[in-house]
Design a protein around this motif. Sequence first.
Motif, PDB file in Angstrom:
ATOM      1  N   PHE A   1      -4.312  -8.883  -0.575  1.00 42.11           N
ATOM      2  CA  PHE A   1      -4.787  -7.501  -0.736  1.00 42.11           C
ATOM      3  C   PHE A   1      -5.484  -7.054   0.537  1.00 42.11           C
ATOM      4  O   PHE A   1      -5.941  -7.866   1.349  1.00 42.11           O
ATOM      5  CB  PHE A   1      -5.721  -7.382  -1.943  1.00 42.11           C
ATOM      6  CG  PHE A   1      -6.954  -8.243  -1.875  1.00 42.11           C
ATOM      7  CD1 PHE A   1      -8.163  -7.747  -1.409  1.00 42.11           C
ATOM      8  CD2 PHE A   1      -6.916  -9.574  -2.290  1.00 42.11           C
ATOM      9  CE1 PHE A   1      -9.304  -8.558  -1.341  1.00 42.11           C
ATOM     10  CE2 PHE A   1      -8.048 -10.389  -2.243  1.00 42.11           C
ATOM     11  CZ  PHE A   1      -9.236  -9.874  -1.772  1.00 42.11           C
ATOM     12  N   THR A   2      -5.568  -5.744   0.702  1.00 43.29           N
ATOM     13  CA  THR A   2      -6.340  -5.155   1.793  1.00 43.29           C
ATOM     14  C   THR A   2      -7.485  -4.301   1.262  1.00 43.29           C
ATOM     15  O   THR A   2      -8.480  -4.117   1.961  1.00 43.29           O
ATOM     16  CB  THR A   2      -5.447  -4.289   2.709  1.00 43.29           C
ATOM     17  OG1 THR A   2      -4.734  -3.341   1.912  1.00 43.29           O
ATOM     18  CG2 THR A   2      -4.448  -5.160   3.451  1.00 43.29           C
ATOM     19  N   ALA A   3      -7.358  -3.779   0.058  1.00 45.97           N
ATOM     20  CA  ALA A   3      -8.397  -2.946  -0.540  1.00 45.97           C
ATOM     21  C   ALA A   3      -9.050  -3.696  -1.694  1.00 45.97           C
ATOM     22  O   ALA A   3      -8.363  -4.283  -2.538  1.00 45.97           O
ATOM     23  CB  ALA A   3      -7.816  -1.631  -1.050  1.00 45.97           C
ATOM     24  N   VAL A   4     -10.386  -3.692  -1.746  1.00 47.51           N
ATOM     25  CA  VAL A   4     -11.102  -4.418  -2.797  1.00 47.51           C
ATOM     26  C   VAL A   4     -11.172  -3.628  -4.099  1.00 47.51           C
ATOM     27  O   VAL A   4     -11.526  -4.183  -5.154  1.00 47.51           O
ATOM     28  CB  VAL A   4     -12.529  -4.771  -2.336  1.00 47.51           C
ATOM     29  CG1 VAL A   4     -12.480  -5.672  -1.114  1.00 47.51           C
ATOM     30  CG2 VAL A   4     -13.361  -3.515  -2.050  1.00 47.51           C
ATOM     31  N   ASN A   5     -10.806  -2.358  -4.057  1.00 49.24           N
ATOM     32  CA  ASN A   5     -10.891  -1.504  -5.248  1.00 49.24           C
ATOM     33  C   ASN A   5      -9.512  -1.050  -5.715  1.00 49.24           C
ATOM     34  O   ASN A   5      -9.337   0.055  -6.242  1.00 49.24           O
ATOM     35  CB  ASN A   5     -11.778  -0.293  -4.974  1.00 49.24           C
ATOM     36  CG  ASN A   5     -11.283   0.538  -3.798  1.00 49.24           C
ATOM     37  OD1 ASN A   5     -10.359   0.129  -3.094  1.00 49.24           O
ATOM     38  ND2 ASN A   5     -11.880   1.696  -3.594  1.00 49.24           N
TER      39      ASN A   5
END
Length: 290
Positions: free
Chosen positions: A191-195
């Motif tokens: 992933f690159t985004a935590v949300n």
Amino acid sequence: MMIRKVILAVIALGFLTVSCSDDDNPVKTSRLTLNLDGLEALGTDYVYEGWIIVDGSPVSTGTFSSVSFPQIFTVDSEQLEKATTFVLSIEPAVDPDPAPAATKVLAGDFSGDEANVNSNGIVGDFSTSSGKYILATPTDTDDTNEESGVWFLDNSSGSPVAGLNLPALSAGWKYEGWVVFDGTPITTGTFTAVNAADDNAATSMFKGDANNGPAYPGEDYLQNALAGLTFPTDLKGKTIVVSVEPDPDNSPAPFTLKPLAHMVPADAMTHTAIMMGDGPVKSLAGVVSR
């Protein structure tokens, strides 16, 4: 007299040979020494490549696969003297592109004859990173196996929010979650985004069949267990890790950068936020000398 002429001819030929050699190889070279800490071998398909930045442009100093240091490279003396920065990248072993790849792992400016290089600026600074996760299996309808899934979210307030506090990564890198089963790391997804959901949210072979799960990175280990494992399982006592991976990835195993890790407590409660700790490797560094 004849002997003297022969000797003089040989001497003249010697001078001529040296002169031609200098003319054919006018480039003077100098040594560049790498002393780098924490790098791991990349495998057969990828290599490390050093670069010096000369007048704003990258000049290769050579590739290597061994991670034993120091290592010495021969570089054009004039270019090395003019170099302002050293950069280390990860490149395909068979590389059709002469330019540096986006995946740059170390960088630092020269001060005199040395450059202190590190990963903080070129990959990301993980010194203040933190994380939380919960044990839950939201991708099936069975509520008796909730300890068999891990999701990087924080539901302490009653509503889920991102559980990971991580910096945005430079181009050429992604995050990846892992659960270590008896010494074997198994991915939760990149992933690159935590949300947002991770890259394998819709394609995971381990999740249940009810849905893809919440819009956060995570994984349920419910079916299609790998050899030697049984799913569903109990993640208590297992280690949860977040690593930083090259993109494209050099290996199915975790890369050396692991900013967050935590062993799930034996008394961990499901659906309850659990704090992660520092991982074993938050940065890489070294010294480059010319």
